[in-house]
Design an enzyme around this catalytic site. Structure first.
Site, mmCIF file in Angstrom:
data_model
loop_
_atom_site.group_PDB
_atom_site.id
_atom_site.type_symbol
_atom_site.label_atom_id
_atom_site.label_comp_id
_atom_site.label_asym_id
_atom_site.label_seq_id
_atom_site.Cartn_x
_atom_site.Cartn_y
_atom_site.Cartn_z
ATOM 1 N N ASP A 99 0.830 -1.208 0.000
ATOM 2 C CA ASP A 99 0.000 0.000 0.000
ATOM 3 C C ASP A 99 0.863 1.256 0.000
ATOM 4 O OD1 ASP A 99 0.682 -0.851 2.694
ATOM 5 O OD2 ASP A 99 -0.752 0.602 3.482
ATOM 6 N N GLU A 162 0.034 -1.369 5.731
ATOM 7 C CA GLU A 162 1.056 -0.908 6.687
ATOM 8 C C GLU A 162 0.810 0.542 7.059
ATOM 9 O OE1 GLU A 162 4.612 0.921 8.312
ATOM 10 O OE2 GLU A 162 3.634 1.468 6.437
HETATM 11 ZN ZN LIG Z 1 6.653 2.101 4.335
#
Ligand SMILES: [Zn+2]
Length: 431
Positions: A99, A162
């Protein structure tokens, strides 16, 4: 084995794969995996999976069904690819998040165009962290070609979310044993900490909300009520007078960068007091009944969450002794303890040697001011040997005109490959 040592052959293979590395990075950047909301995760996971399946990996797509943020519209699709060596041994895992944060304003290039200019690739996620992901894939592919009978196993994963805590990504997988012994021995996370730096861990986080409660009254006669805002302001004065000077004295032994983050820090995230404005934007004549403050406290490995909370409670109590009408509530919102991998571990030493070999200079050990997925590997997976190592400059992450330097990717791929040889050979009892 041929006359040329394995690592030398690996290094020249990676040099020769430069165009492939650039193309792979550009293709990854062009998949706009923006989070939130979590766009194009399945497309990105499948792109990685198809490539590695073609190199002999067993590929699993693991959707975090029922996980935070997962829906049919935005499936949280993770990918883990694994290849077994010719003999039993250790498993080295490269974990990257797929992401990226939203591009935001201020770009002079197309954020998902992956333009190449002056030895750099530009785009959202170039350094954080599709460049690192691509470098780890090229490193492993070179290793498989140069050392087909390697012992042990290698895994490469692309995981989601994340940037929003990793709960449907590494945390979800760690809860299911994907980041634990005996499946995995070592984890390298190619976050952009610089090609000469091994990032051992990060500081802790404690987020909390404090609400000060007042007593409502007419604004023309405030003496009939108790202002929650004045109560909060007394607490804020305490923070300025007593807490901030103390935090500025507390320095950690962890090698946190930048230098300013080597101390305990407190950010006042937000504050809201009194009634929200009415529809016409005109305020009501009221004494504030409530005032809420969100604290973002980053703490050191030498401190504990209990101490950090106690310190705030003591200040709140101190205000209460001065102001008998002072009432408050404290709510914990989120916390992550600090983590740090031992600098003498096999994993760190292998990366240190790789950096010396490739860059001709000693490795620097650093720690991150904020958290990343290492917390889930260590806390949920109970795997101690996990660090971040990857190309790119952390300051460029999340900014407009983010880029990754191609030479940095090549060199860090060489470091990863050298470390992999070291760790896998060591695990088989070889040199
Ligand atoms: Zn990162």
């Amino acid at each position: 084995m041929t006359a040329r040592p394995l690592t030398q052959r690996l290094f020249s293979r990676i040099d020769d794969a430069r165009d492939d590395l650039v193309a792979l990075t550009r293709n990854l950047i062009r998949i706009p995996t923006v989070n939130p909301p979590g766009d194009a995760y399945a497309a990105c996971a499948e792109f990685i999976g198809r490539r590695l399946a073609g190199r002999g990996f067993t590929v699993d797509y693991l959707r975090a069904e029922g996980g935070v943020g997962d829906s049919d519209r935005y499936p949280r699709t993770n990918v883990i690819a694994r290849i077994e060596g010719a003999a039993p041994g250790r498993c080295l895992h490269f974990n990257s998040h797929i992401d990226v944060v939203a591009p935001g304003a201020g770009w002079t290039v197309e954020p998902f165009g992956a333009e190449v200019r002056d030895g750099r690739i530009y785009g959202r996620g170039a350094c954080d962290m599709k460049g690192g992901l691509a470098a780890s894939i090229i490193a492993v592919e070179a290793l498989l070609a140069a050392w087909p009978d390697f012992p042990g196993a290698i895994e490469i994963s692309g995981t989601v979310d994340e940037e929003t805590g990793g709960y449907a990504g590494v945390a979800w997988l760690a809860e299911r044993g994907y980041f634990s012994l005996p499946r995995v021995d070592y984890v390298i996370i190619p976050e952009p900490l610089n090609k000469d730096c091994v990032c051992l861990g990060h500081r802790g986080v404690w987020w909390a909300e404090i609400e000060v409660m007042g007593r409502i009254a007419h604004g023309s006669m405030p003496f009939l009520g108790t202002s929650a805002i004045r109560g909060m302001s007394a607490f804020l004065e305490r923070l300025e007078r007593d807490l901030y000077p103390a935090l500025n004295q507390r320095r950690t032994a962890m090698p946190v960068i930048p230098e300013g983050a080597r101390f305990s820090t407190l950010n006042l995230n937000s504050i809201h007091g009194g009634l929200e404005e009415g529809g016409d934007g005109f305020p009501s004549a009221l004494v504030a009944e409530s005032c809420r403050l969100v604290l973002d406290r980053r703490y050191l490995i030498e401190e504990s969450e209990d101490e950090v909370r106690r310190e705030i409670l003591d200040l709140l109590e101190a205000v209460r002794t001065e102001r008998p009408e002072f009432r408050y509530q404290l709510r914990d919102l989120w916390s992550v303890p600090p983590v740090m991998t031992d600098a003498d571990s096999d994993l760190v030493r292998a990366l240190d040697r790789g950096i010396e070999q490739v860059l001709g200079q000693p490795a620097r050990h650093v720690a991150s001011p904020g958290t990343y997925d290492q917390k889930h590997v260590q806390r949920i997976g109970h795997l101690k040997q996990c660090v971040a190592y990857g190309p790119g400059i952390l300051d460029l992450a999340h900014r407009p005109d983010e880029y990754i330097a191609i030479e940095d990717m090549v060199q860090s791929a060489q470091v990863m490959a050298a470390a992999a040889v070291d760790l896998l050979a060591g695990g088989a009892g070889g040199g």
